[in-house]
Design a protein around this motif. Sequence first.
Motif, PDB file in Angstrom:
ATOM      1  N   LYS A  20      12.006  -3.986   0.044  1.00  0.00           N
ATOM      2  CA  LYS A  20      13.212  -3.801  -0.965  1.00  0.00           C
ATOM      3  C   LYS A  20      12.755  -3.884  -2.375  1.00  0.00           C
ATOM      4  O   LYS A  20      12.475  -5.127  -2.839  1.00  0.00           O
ATOM      5  N   THR A  21      12.897  -2.969  -3.112  1.00  0.00           N
ATOM      6  CA  THR A  21      12.694  -3.069  -4.765  1.00  0.00           C
ATOM      7  C   THR A  21      13.716  -2.922  -5.497  1.00  0.00           C
ATOM      8  O   THR A  21      13.824  -3.156  -6.668  1.00  0.00           O
ATOM      9  N   GLY A  22      15.081  -2.508  -5.096  1.00  0.00           N
ATOM     10  CA  GLY A  22      16.189  -2.679  -5.760  1.00  0.00           C
ATOM     11  C   GLY A  22      17.282  -2.175  -5.004  1.00  0.00           C
ATOM     12  O   GLY A  22      17.159  -2.396  -3.756  1.00  0.00           O
ATOM     13  N   GLU A  23      18.476  -1.994  -5.526  1.00  0.00           N
ATOM     14  CA  GLU A  23      19.763  -1.901  -4.713  1.00  0.00           C
ATOM     15  C   GLU A  23      19.643  -0.728  -3.839  1.00  0.00           C
ATOM     16  O   GLU A  23      20.003  -0.897  -2.604  1.00  0.00           O
ATOM     17  N   LYS A  24      19.051  -0.012  -4.191  1.00  0.00           N
ATOM     18  CA  LYS A  24      18.947   1.479  -3.194  1.00  0.00           C
ATOM     19  C   LYS A  24      17.630   2.046  -2.929  1.00  0.00           C
ATOM     20  O   LYS A  24      17.301   3.022  -2.847  1.00  0.00           O
ATOM     21  N   THR A  25      16.457   1.160  -3.485  1.00  0.00           N
ATOM     22  CA  THR A  25      15.142   1.583  -3.491  1.00  0.00           C
ATOM     23  C   THR A  25      14.211   0.753  -2.681  1.00  0.00           C
ATOM     24  O   THR A  25      14.518  -0.525  -2.398  1.00  0.00           O
ATOM     25  N   GLY A  26      13.177   1.034  -2.187  1.00  0.00           N
ATOM     26  CA  GLY A  26      12.220   0.376  -1.559  1.00  0.00           C
ATOM     27  C   GLY A  26      10.735   1.019  -1.749  1.00  0.00           C
ATOM     28  O   GLY A  26      10.677   2.178  -2.045  1.00  0.00           O
ATOM     29  N   GLU A  27       9.743   0.039  -1.077  1.00  0.00           N
ATOM     30  CA  GLU A  27       8.592   0.759  -1.162  1.00  0.00           C
ATOM     31  C   GLU A  27       8.089   0.604   0.546  1.00  0.00           C
ATOM     32  O   GLU A  27       8.092  -0.588   1.285  1.00  0.00           O
ATOM     33  N   MET A  28       7.635   1.611   0.929  1.00  0.00           N
ATOM     34  CA  MET A  28       7.379   1.870   2.453  1.00  0.00           C
ATOM     35  C   MET A  28       5.962   2.216   2.678  1.00  0.00           C
ATOM     36  O   MET A  28       5.398   3.138   1.982  1.00  0.00           O
ATOM     37  N   THR A  29       5.194   1.205   3.348  1.00  0.00           N
ATOM     38  CA  THR A  29       3.752   1.205   3.554  1.00  0.00           C
ATOM     39  C   THR A  29       3.636   1.521   5.006  1.00  0.00           C
ATOM     40  O   THR A  29       4.451   0.850   5.751  1.00  0.00           O
ATOM     41  N   GLY A  30       2.651   2.461   5.461  1.00  0.00           N
ATOM     42  CA  GLY A  30       2.323   2.837   6.894  1.00  0.00           C
ATOM     43  C   GLY A  30       1.368   3.316   7.218  1.00  0.00           C
ATOM     44  O   GLY A  30       0.359   3.824   6.142  1.00  0.00           O
ATOM     45  N   ASN A  31       1.018   3.443   8.146  1.00  0.00           N
ATOM     46  CA  ASN A  31      -0.441   4.241   8.568  1.00  0.00           C
ATOM     47  C   ASN A  31      -0.148   5.602   8.984  1.00  0.00           C
ATOM     48  O   ASN A  31       0.692   6.097   9.835  1.00  0.00           O
ATOM     49  N   PHE A  32      -1.057   6.314   8.141  1.00  0.00           N
ATOM     50  CA  PHE A  32      -0.965   7.804   8.413  1.00  0.00           C
ATOM     51  C   PHE A  32      -2.142   8.197   8.954  1.00  0.00           C
ATOM     52  O   PHE A  32      -3.253   8.084   8.385  1.00  0.00           O
ATOM     53  N   THR A  33      -2.131   9.000   9.886  1.00  0.00           N
ATOM     54  CA  THR A  33      -3.275   9.544  10.806  1.00  0.00           C
ATOM     55  C   THR A  33      -3.346  11.300  10.389  1.00  0.00           C
ATOM     56  O   THR A  33      -2.256  11.897  10.864  1.00  0.00           O
ATOM     57  N   MET A  34      -4.281  11.568   9.894  1.00  0.00           N
ATOM     58  CA  MET A  34      -4.575  13.016   9.742  1.00  0.00           C
ATOM     59  C   MET A  34      -6.136  13.185   9.868  1.00  0.00           C
ATOM     60  O   MET A  34      -6.829  12.526   9.496  1.00  0.00           O
ATOM     61  N   LEU A  35      -6.369  14.351  10.786  1.00  0.00           N
ATOM     62  CA  LEU A  35      -7.764  14.847  10.933  1.00  0.00           C
ATOM     63  C   LEU A  35      -8.560  13.558  11.731  1.00  0.00           C
ATOM     64  O   LEU A  35      -9.717  13.395  11.577  1.00  0.00           O
ATOM     65  N   GLY A  36      -7.879  12.709  12.323  1.00  0.00           N
ATOM     66  CA  GLY A  36      -8.328  11.819  13.189  1.00  0.00           C
ATOM     67  C   GLY A  36      -8.569  10.641  12.316  1.00  0.00           C
ATOM     68  O   GLY A  36      -9.372   9.535  12.805  1.00  0.00           O
ATOM     69  N   VAL A  37      -8.319  10.613  11.427  1.00  0.00           N
ATOM     70  CA  VAL A  37      -8.466   9.291  10.425  1.00  0.00           C
ATOM     71  C   VAL A  37      -7.333   8.411   9.809  1.00  0.00           C
ATOM     72  O   VAL A  37      -6.185   9.184   9.714  1.00  0.00           O
ATOM     73  N   THR A  38      -7.213   7.359  10.037  1.00  0.00           N
ATOM     74  CA  THR A  38      -5.985   6.466   9.978  1.00  0.00           C
ATOM     75  C   THR A  38      -6.208   5.747   8.579  1.00  0.00           C
ATOM     76  O   THR A  38      -7.132   4.981   8.572  1.00  0.00           O
ATOM     77  N   LYS A  39      -5.295   6.067   7.446  1.00  0.00           N
ATOM     78  CA  LYS A  39      -5.505   4.877   6.578  1.00  0.00           C
ATOM     79  C   LYS A  39      -3.825   4.749   5.884  1.00  0.00           C
ATOM     80  O   LYS A  39      -3.065   5.436   6.203  1.00  0.00           O
ATOM     81  N   PRO A  40      -3.824   3.423   5.139  1.00  0.00           N
ATOM     82  CA  PRO A  40      -2.504   3.076   5.007  1.00  0.00           C
ATOM     83  C   PRO A  40      -2.060   4.171   3.717  1.00  0.00           C
ATOM     84  O   PRO A  40      -2.931   4.554   2.868  1.00  0.00           O
ATOM     85  N   VAL A  41      -0.817   4.466   3.771  1.00  0.00           N
ATOM     86  CA  VAL A  41      -0.413   5.275   2.538  1.00  0.00           C
ATOM     87  C   VAL A  41       1.099   4.681   2.343  1.00  0.00           C
ATOM     88  O   VAL A  41       1.810   4.106   3.072  1.00  0.00           O
ATOM     89  N   THR A  42       1.596   4.673   1.029  1.00  0.00           N
ATOM     90  CA  THR A  42       2.645   4.048   0.532  1.00  0.00           C
ATOM     91  C   THR A  42       3.708   4.832  -0.082  1.00  0.00           C
ATOM     92  O   THR A  42       3.465   5.885  -1.111  1.00  0.00           O
TER      93      THR A  42
END
Lengths: 196, 323
Positions: free
Chosen positions: A118-140
């Motif tokens: 959580k970064t503010g009252e109504k805001t946040g930062e979400m990090t996750g694993n994104f898989t595309m073309l068989g490659v998984t990398k973190p995306v925020t």
Amino acid sequence: MKLTKLLYIAFIGTAFLISYQPAEPRAADTYALDKPHTQITFSVNRGGWTRISGWFEKFDGTILFDEANVANSKVKASIEAGSINTGFAKRDAHLRSPDFFNAKEFPTMLFTSTKIVKTGEKTGEMTGNFTMLGVTKPVTLDVTFNRKAMHPRAKKMFTGFTAKGSLKRADFGMKFIVGAVSNEVQIEIQALAVKK
Amino acid sequence: MHLTFRQLITIINIHPCLFNIFNNKIRPLIRQSSLRMFKLNDLVSEVLLYGIAIPILIGIAVTLALRGCFGATFGKRLAGLSVGVAFLIGYILLFGWADFPARSSGQKVVYLVLAGLVAGTVLDLIDRKQMGGFILKFVWPAAIIAWLGWRQLGNLNAESTLTFGLLYLGAVIVFDRLNTPGERHSNLSVALMTAAIGASFIAFIGASGSLSQKFAIVVAAGGGFLLCNWPTSRYPFSAAAAAGGGGAFVALATSVVLFSEVHLPSFAILALSFFAPSLSHILPAQHSDAMGPVIVGMVSAIPVVAGVGLALYIAGDSFELPF
């Protein structure tokens, strides 16, 4: 008279005890993406002249939303690469080809959140694993919580978010004409989700 | 040398680091310096340099180096390796080093060509023509198609079964024709190159620029070997040439059939190009070492023109890559 009064008090007390639930932390609610009102859009810079944007028509996803403790929330989504639409059929066919999304070989893109801060009252930062073309990398993604309310007609709880971020397509192996079409892809998601 | 399990794991773990160093440090350095050296500034020039000029030069250099290093018998027998080696170098310069393990069909092509070169070289060295012919014609195409299409093979229906059947038949034809005993070796290179030129055009028309570029590398790799074999046919189009160079063509063709929107009947017509060397025998000038490959080129161009023409007709008003 005294006994009747005592029995009356005992009855009220028992009823109160039975009906009383101690205050427990509310569990997270599970929401499903409301597809007609959710848009997953992207845009790229084309040769410095202009930005081309598009969206995906087929996707699915669930949000485990813990309003009291956002860090406990979880997001899972899948997108059908072949459902890309930029409003121009020939370009869409090219985007589905092995030059870009290689949609026949890699039909599905996946996102699974790993960390939400959580970064503010109504805001946040979400990090996750994104898989595309068989490659998984973190995306925020920067997430804004827009509204949570009962839909007046559907009589169901809806919650809405906006998520924005970017990724470098070459990191996922999508290297065709990087430069002529920018490596950086801007992403914007307008998500409406209905409580299950 | 005996490797322990731990050593093996360490080596496997080092590989991704090497790939990353090559892709992120060395390759951009080569690209930047050569772009500056040749004053190249656009995409087409880059493809012409890395995808065509360098593979041709590598093809010539490797053919002559193998001949020089290994002598008249083994050197000639191994010279066909140059087709696959030139393809690999062109591929790596244009698209980067393939991840290990390979994730996509594009990356698998690199390892298939490598495996083809190794298997072909072994077959060339042991010189068992009958066994080599069987492996090359029937086992190798099955291995290529199975690895590239294993996901689809696990989920077969009537249409995909027919697709795989026709694909295997086409691949058997390619390897059978490239392994024709007694055929002039330069003729086989010409047939491979002409079919790859057609495939490159059809892939481009079918909105797949990267596959088009990869077929162009096959053309250039075959071209380097051909230049060493013309006007005098000196070096055999060996099992290594067929399994490496022909393997690159078949692997790319499999990717086209399974993963692209390319018009498949146009593409299938190209298989007829591989019959050109045999058909050309009925033509008079075929007996000349200098004119033979030219005749084969003209005959094999007929199905290419037909295939490209059909693809253009189907594509309609525009076949430019829209992005």
